[in-house]
Scaffold this motif. Structure first.
Motif, PDB file in Angstrom:
ATOM      1  N   GLY A   1       0.761  -1.227   0.076  1.00  0.00           N
ATOM      2  CA  GLY A   1      -0.018  -0.068  -0.062  1.00  0.00           C
ATOM      3  C   GLY A   1       0.818   1.390  -0.167  1.00  0.00           C
ATOM      4  N   PHE A   2       2.166   1.309  -0.103  1.00  0.00           N
ATOM      5  CA  PHE A   2       2.950   2.497  -0.073  1.00  0.00           C
ATOM      6  C   PHE A   2       2.862   3.235  -1.472  1.00  0.00           C
ATOM      7  N   THR A   3       2.717   4.461  -1.547  1.00  0.00           N
ATOM      8  CA  THR A   3       2.643   4.984  -2.759  1.00  0.00           C
ATOM      9  C   THR A   3       3.655   6.294  -3.106  1.00  0.00           C
ATOM     10  N   ASN A   4       4.023   6.770  -1.978  1.00  0.00           N
ATOM     11  CA  ASN A   4       5.160   7.934  -2.152  1.00  0.00           C
ATOM     12  C   ASN A   4       6.314   7.467  -1.644  1.00  0.00           C
ATOM     13  N   MET A   5       6.955   6.951  -2.725  1.00  0.00           N
ATOM     14  CA  MET A   5       8.397   6.380  -2.640  1.00  0.00           C
ATOM     15  C   MET A   5       9.323   7.147  -3.596  1.00  0.00           C
ATOM     16  N   ALA A   6      10.387   6.989  -3.279  1.00  0.00           N
ATOM     17  CA  ALA A   6      11.715   7.598  -4.443  1.00  0.00           C
ATOM     18  C   ALA A   6      12.716   6.764  -4.224  1.00  0.00           C
ATOM     19  N   HIS A   7      13.904   6.393  -5.171  1.00  0.00           N
ATOM     20  CA  HIS A   7      14.916   5.794  -4.824  1.00  0.00           C
ATOM     21  C   HIS A   7      16.090   6.425  -5.475  1.00  0.00           C
ATOM     22  N   LEU A   8      17.226   6.212  -5.350  1.00  0.00           N
ATOM     23  CA  LEU A   8      18.385   6.768  -5.419  1.00  0.00           C
ATOM     24  C   LEU A   8      18.822   6.079  -6.769  1.00  0.00           C
ATOM     25  N   LYS A   9      18.600   6.849  -7.797  1.00  0.00           N
ATOM     26  CA  LYS A   9      19.066   6.341  -9.295  1.00  0.00           C
ATOM     27  C   LYS A   9      20.541   6.025  -9.402  1.00  0.00           C
ATOM     28  N   GLY A  10      21.082   4.768  -9.698  1.00  0.00           N
ATOM     29  CA  GLY A  10      22.503   4.256  -9.334  1.00  0.00           C
ATOM     30  C   GLY A  10      23.004   4.025  -8.126  1.00  0.00           C
ATOM     31  N   GLY A  11      22.043   4.232  -7.093  1.00  0.00           N
ATOM     32  CA  GLY A  11      22.551   3.828  -5.900  1.00  0.00           C
ATOM     33  C   GLY A  11      23.493   4.433  -5.059  1.00  0.00           C
ATOM     34  N   ILE A  12      23.824   4.114  -4.274  1.00  0.00           N
ATOM     35  CA  ILE A  12      25.225   4.794  -3.136  1.00  0.00           C
ATOM     36  C   ILE A  12      26.310   5.265  -3.704  1.00  0.00           C
ATOM     37  N   MET A  13      26.458   4.295  -4.945  1.00  0.00           N
ATOM     38  CA  MET A  13      27.685   4.534  -5.683  1.00  0.00           C
ATOM     39  C   MET A  13      27.722   6.262  -6.639  1.00  0.00           C
ATOM     40  N   THR A  14      26.534   6.485  -6.557  1.00  0.00           N
ATOM     41  CA  THR A  14      26.321   7.876  -7.210  1.00  0.00           C
ATOM     42  C   THR A  14      26.232   9.007  -6.129  1.00  0.00           C
ATOM     43  N   TRP A  15      26.073   8.618  -4.862  1.00  0.00           N
ATOM     44  CA  TRP A  15      25.974   9.724  -3.621  1.00  0.00           C
ATOM     45  C   TRP A  15      27.355  10.315  -3.687  1.00  0.00           C
ATOM     46  N   GLN A  16      27.153  11.829  -3.538  1.00  0.00           N
ATOM     47  CA  GLN A  16      28.156  12.642  -3.273  1.00  0.00           C
ATOM     48  C   GLN A  16      28.172  13.293  -1.695  1.00  0.00           C
ATOM     49  N   GLY A  17      27.268  12.816  -1.029  1.00  0.00           N
ATOM     50  CA  GLY A  17      27.008  13.431   0.398  1.00  0.00           C
ATOM     51  C   GLY A  17      27.761  12.840   1.244  1.00  0.00           C
ATOM     52  N   ALA A  18      27.338  13.204   2.493  1.00  0.00           N
ATOM     53  CA  ALA A  18      28.206  12.378   3.939  1.00  0.00           C
ATOM     54  C   ALA A  18      27.942  11.219   3.879  1.00  0.00           C
ATOM     55  N   ILE A  19      28.687  10.291   4.319  1.00  0.00           N
ATOM     56  CA  ILE A  19      28.758   8.876   4.667  1.00  0.00           C
ATOM     57  C   ILE A  19      29.130   8.691   6.019  1.00  0.00           C
ATOM     58  N   LYS A  20      28.371   7.799   6.865  1.00  0.00           N
ATOM     59  CA  LYS A  20      28.690   7.483   8.035  1.00  0.00           C
ATOM     60  C   LYS A  20      29.347   6.109   8.022  1.00  0.00           C
ATOM     61  N   LYS A  21      30.312   5.367   8.896  1.00  0.00           N
ATOM     62  CA  LYS A  21      30.529   3.957   9.049  1.00  0.00           C
ATOM     63  C   LYS A  21      30.277   3.626  10.320  1.00  0.00           C
TER      64      LYS A  21
END
Length: 129
Positions: free
Chosen positions: A108-128
């Motif tokens: 029933g979820f209708t309001n969704m978005a995903h990161l095209k190309g995944g975390i490999m395309t992410w340019q922001g902060a990363i935590k470990k």
């Protein structure tokens, strides 16, 4: 028709079905670029960020505020996600997050978005961890 022709028709039908279901757009899922995704993550209110990678992948680096719900567990853990919020999904390359959206859509979820190309395309902060 001989047996080989029937077998080829069946193989063609199964392959077509697999490709269509694998790559068909998910209703309610928006594909966001890394910049668009970062903007949504930074808005914080009204969104829930879900990393659908496995725990060992998540520990190597994740987007701050992300909750790790691996795709392999999503069906059992879907009740942990509020349908009142926009659901932001990501994985390594974008394939598992699309599969996760299909699962959420069935719940029933209708309001969704995903990161095209995944975390490999992410340019922001990363935590470990």
């Amino acid at each position: 028709m001989d047996f080989m022709t029937i077998l080829l028709i069946i193989a063609y039908a199964v392959t077509t079905w697999y490709l269509v279901t694998r790559f068909m757009p998910v209703k309610g899922l928006r594909n966001l670029t890394a910049e668009q995704f970062r903007q949504r993550v930074n808005q914080k209110s009204g969104v829930v960020l879900i990393d659908v990678r496995e725990p060992h992948e998540y520990k190597r680096g994740y987007i701050p505020t992300a909750v790790n719900i691996p795709l392999s567990q999503l069906g059992k853990r879907v009740k942990e996600i509020s349908s009142k919020n926009e659901v932001l999904l990501y994985c390594r390359s974008g394939m598992r997050s699309k599969q996760a959206a299909k699962i959420l859509s069935k719940h029933g979820f209708t309001n969704m978005a995903h990161l095209k190309g995944g975390i490999m395309t992410w340019q922001g902060a990363i935590k470990k961890k």
